[in-house]
Design an enzyme around this catalytic site. Structure first.
Site, PDB file in Angstrom:
ATOM      1  N   ASP A 190       3.461  16.900  54.606  1.00 53.75           N
ATOM      2  CA  ASP A 190       4.502  17.831  55.032  1.00 53.75           C
ATOM      3  C   ASP A 190       4.069  19.264  54.715  1.00 53.75           C
ATOM      4  O   ASP A 190       3.015  19.474  54.108  1.00 53.75           O
ATOM      5  CB  ASP A 190       5.788  17.454  54.259  1.00 53.75           C
ATOM      6  CG  ASP A 190       7.045  17.646  55.086  1.00 53.75           C
ATOM      7  OD1 ASP A 190       6.995  18.394  56.073  1.00 53.75           O
ATOM      8  OD2 ASP A 190       8.086  17.058  54.720  1.00 53.75           O
ATOM      9  N   ASP A 277      12.698  18.609  62.697  1.00 59.96           N
ATOM     10  CA  ASP A 277      13.173  17.228  62.507  1.00 59.96           C
ATOM     11  C   ASP A 277      14.133  16.750  63.589  1.00 59.96           C
ATOM     12  O   ASP A 277      14.998  17.496  64.053  1.00 59.96           O
ATOM     13  CB  ASP A 277      13.886  17.101  61.158  1.00 59.96           C
ATOM     14  CG  ASP A 277      12.930  17.272  60.000  1.00 59.96           C
ATOM     15  OD1 ASP A 277      11.762  17.641  60.228  1.00 59.96           O
ATOM     16  OD2 ASP A 277      13.363  17.039  58.863  1.00 59.96           O
TER      17      ASP A 277
HETATM   18  C1  GLA Z   1      10.561  17.416  56.410  1.00 62.13           C
HETATM   19  C2  GLA Z   1       9.960  16.437  57.406  1.00 62.13           C
HETATM   20  C3  GLA Z   1      10.813  15.191  57.450  1.00 62.13           C
HETATM   21  C4  GLA Z   1      10.906  14.566  56.081  1.00 62.13           C
HETATM   22  C5  GLA Z   1      11.429  15.569  55.078  1.00 62.13           C
HETATM   23  C6  GLA Z   1      11.316  15.099  53.658  1.00 62.13           C
HETATM   24  O1  GLA Z   1      11.776  17.898  56.842  1.00 62.13           O
HETATM   25  O2  GLA Z   1       9.861  17.032  58.659  1.00 62.13           O
HETATM   26  O3  GLA Z   1      10.288  14.275  58.388  1.00 62.13           O
HETATM   27  O4  GLA Z   1       9.637  14.118  55.692  1.00 62.13           O
HETATM   28  O5  GLA Z   1      10.705  16.793  55.152  1.00 62.13           O
HETATM   29  O6  GLA Z   1      11.821  16.034  52.759  1.00 62.13           O
END
Ligand code: GLA
Length: 633
Positions: A190, A277
């Site tokens: 990430d 996301d």
């Molecule tokens: C980000 C990623 C998600 C998830 C969260 C975890 O937002 O894009 O897919 O992994 O972090 O905190």
């Protein structure tokens, strides 16, 4: 030699090598440069904890879903990776930098005989069940939950250094721990640590995290240090290779379309997030889908676009919304997206399990040719996607993005099939078979995606257009010199902060990138008023790598596209085969008719298509490789 102006140099994109010499990125290399390490010949399939549990994840929840994958038969359909997301880390042990696990949540990791807790028993268990195991980290010092979680409950505890569970300064140590000692096979990396911990961030001000000057900003490519971000992700890739020399790994980049990653992740990792996301809301599905749908040329076996995990099982994709849930699955299959289930499978109703288990649709996603679907009909409310399969069949998706039912005429020519020969369609939900010649009428409900496997007679009898095989075409240099956000990606009204702030603004750089059957900015391919249904549209000063799977002939019609606004610069089109020049056009300017190039490529493994100019601005000079096709086997 005449002195070049600074802008001319920039346009030709001379690149400094480590030794300070200038190398020409348009020079043929004779080799395929996109990422092929790791184990992602087809998109990864499996399950991930985040959408169902966020940081409140534990071993029972993971194993419960894994068990259902086996018992329901999904495992035998290809769902293989069981991935832990954010939330597993307790802290970093300051004395030696060793990462500590939340043992209360993952009891099998508990230390035995004075040893440090280890995930090895956990990954052993998953391996014994026939699975591969995935883990999560962040490229910075801290993770995304540490940046964004509303409560402290499931976050790492302790002093500021103890809470630094990300890879920053620990790449070698952590990657060895994950892949060598703990036995993981997959890592998602990430990027919040590179973005959210500037000196003014709430967490830093509250004394909970150390400041790290942001090098990435999802909202502004101009505030992003792209080479620095690339360098970090390359370091992680190299560390994975050192610790998994047999190549049994998946390296998943998660920087949500920031840093122009949609253009370069294909060179660095196996899967790469193209957007922020997903959420169980229709608007978010459309954003994420849009961030990948026009990027077919940037995905290949080994390097896939990732519009984020499946959210089937929640909100707009729950059992009361089967139309939306089916659309989600069909579209992700067509995009060659990773199929990572995000539901708590202990509770998922059979109607949704049936969607996830549709073997005919999974087969499209897992087709070995690795061609992401391309857009045959494009509009804001209806799109027709076509995906060329390894056996010559086509997958067809008719996606109604809008809020009213639509009558659609699907045409054989959209499939690049002859319109005087029958086309057989199999509906992959109902298995109903139909047949049509020329065109057929279809009715598509709001938010519905019809999905078919089709078989017909190819218009191009003995080969394939390059735009039908994006999995074999790599825009090694796509000509984009000033990445800017794509204004056509849907911007949903409901973002993370409700309707606070100024709304969801264009943020995904890559506008003007290489396109199949389209000019770089979306216009129909056209040279001197002649349109091309098939071809590759790309900016000038670009180099495409094309794998040749035994074809004997390459033919194309080249020229400056009518959509270009630079009407004076000349472009030379050159075809190379395994590094040697095979054919070259005259210098061609806007308005000049297309020039045919027709070359024998027998025995040649890799073609390179270079469009070169000393124009001052690549972005003003779109070029077309019209009807580019490999034929005769
Ligand atoms: C980000 C990623 C998600 C998830 C969260 C975890 O937002 O894009 O897919 O992994 O972090 O905190």
């Amino acid at each position: 030699m005449k002195r070049m102006t600074a802008t001319a140099c920039a346009a030709i994109l001379l690149v400094s090598t480590a030794h300070g010499q200038q190398s020409d990125p348009l020079a043929p290399t004779g080799s395929w440069s996109a990422y092929t390490q790791g184990k992602a010949a087809t998109p990864p399939m499996g399950w991930n904890s985040w959408n169902a549990f966020a940081s409140a994840v534990d071993e029972e929840k993971v194993m419960g879903s894994a068990k259902r994958i086996v018992e329901s038969g999904l495992a035998s359909k290809g769902y293989r990776y069981i991935n832990l997301d954010d939330g597993w880390a307790a802290q970093r042990r300051v004395a030696d930098g060793h990462l500590m696990i939340r043992v209360d949540k993952f009891p099998s990791t508990a230390a035995r005989k004075g040893k440090t807790p280890s995930f090895k028993p956990y990954t052993d268990k998953l391996h014994a069940m026939g699975f591969k195991a995935g883990i999560y980290s962040d490229m910075g010092r801290n993770t995304c939950a540490q940046a964004w979680s509303a409560t402290d409950t499931d976050l790492p505890k302790g002093s500021v250094p103890e809470r630094e569970v990300g890879l920053h300064d620990f790449i070698d140590q952590d990657i060895a721990l994950y892949f060598r000692d703990w036995g993981f096979d997959y890592i998602k990396v990430d990027g919040c640590g590179l973005r959210d911990f500037g000196p003014n961030s709430a967490k830093v001000k509250a004394g909970q995290a150390r400041a790290l000057t942001p090098i990435m900003d999802l909202g502004a490519i101009s505030r992003t240090d792209v080479p620095a971000v690339q360098d970090l992700f390359r370091q992680v890739g190299a560390a994975i290779m050192r610790n998994r020399p047999n190549g049994d790994f998946i390296y998943s980049l998660c920087i949500w379309g920031a840093a122009n990653v949609r253009a370069w992740a294909k060179d660095i990792g196996n899967t790469s997030r193209t957007s922020d996301d997903i959420a169980p809301a229709w608007g978010r599905l459309v954003v994420n889908y849009d961030s990948a749908v026009h990027r077919a040329l940037y995905a290949h076996p080994g390097s896939w676009n990732d519009p984020d995990m499946l959210h089937i099982g929640a909100g707009d994709f729950d059992a009361d919304h089967l139309t939306e849930a089916r659309s989600h699955f069909a579209l992700w299959a067509m995009l060659n997206a990773p199929l990572l289930i995000g539901a708590d499978l202990r509770k998922t109703p059979d109607a949704l399990m049936d969607i996830l288990g549709n073997a005919d649709i999974i087969a499209l996603n897992q087709d070995a040719a690795g061609n992401q679907a391309t857009v045959a009909y494009d509009s804001s409310d209806l799109q027709i996607l076509i995906k060329t399969l390894g056996n010559g069949d086509k997958a067809v998706a008719v996606f109604n993005r809008g809020s009213g039912a639509m009558d659609v005429s699907l045409q054989a020519t959209q499939l690049k099939y002859r319109d005087d020969a029958p086309v057989e369609l199999t509906d992959l939900w109902t298995k109903k078979q139909t047949r049509f010649t020329k065109d057929t009428k279809l009715r598509v409900a709001p938010r519905e995606t019809l999905i078919f496997r089709a078989r017909g007679t190819r218009a191009l009898a003995d080969g394939l257009y390059l735009s039908e095989q994006p999995g074999k075409v790599n825009p090694a240099v796509d000509g984009v010199t000033r990445p800017i956000a794509d204004p056509t990606i849907f911007r949903t009204a409901y973002g993370w902060g409700g309707t606070h702030g100024a709304g969801d603004r264009p943020q995904y750089a890559g506008w003007g990138g290489a396109r199949a059957d389209s000019a770089p900015y979306g216009q129909t391919l056209q040279i001197a008023r002649k349109t091309y249904q098939s071809g590759i549209g790309i900016l000038v000063n670009s180099r495409l790598e094309v794998r040749n799977d035994g074809y004997r002939r390459f033919a194309t019609q080249v020229g400056v596209d009518d959509s270009a606004t630079d009407k004076t610069s000349a472009v030379t089109f050159t075809v190379y085969g395994d590094g040697k020049r095979l054919a070259e056009s005259r210098p061609l300017k806007w308005g000049m008719p297309a020039e045919p190039l027709d070359v024998d490529v027998s025995g040649i493994k890799l073609l390179e298509l270079v469009a070169r100019s000393n124009a001052t601005e690549n972005e003003a000079l779109s070029v077309t490789w019209g009807e580019a096709a490999l034929t005769g086997r």
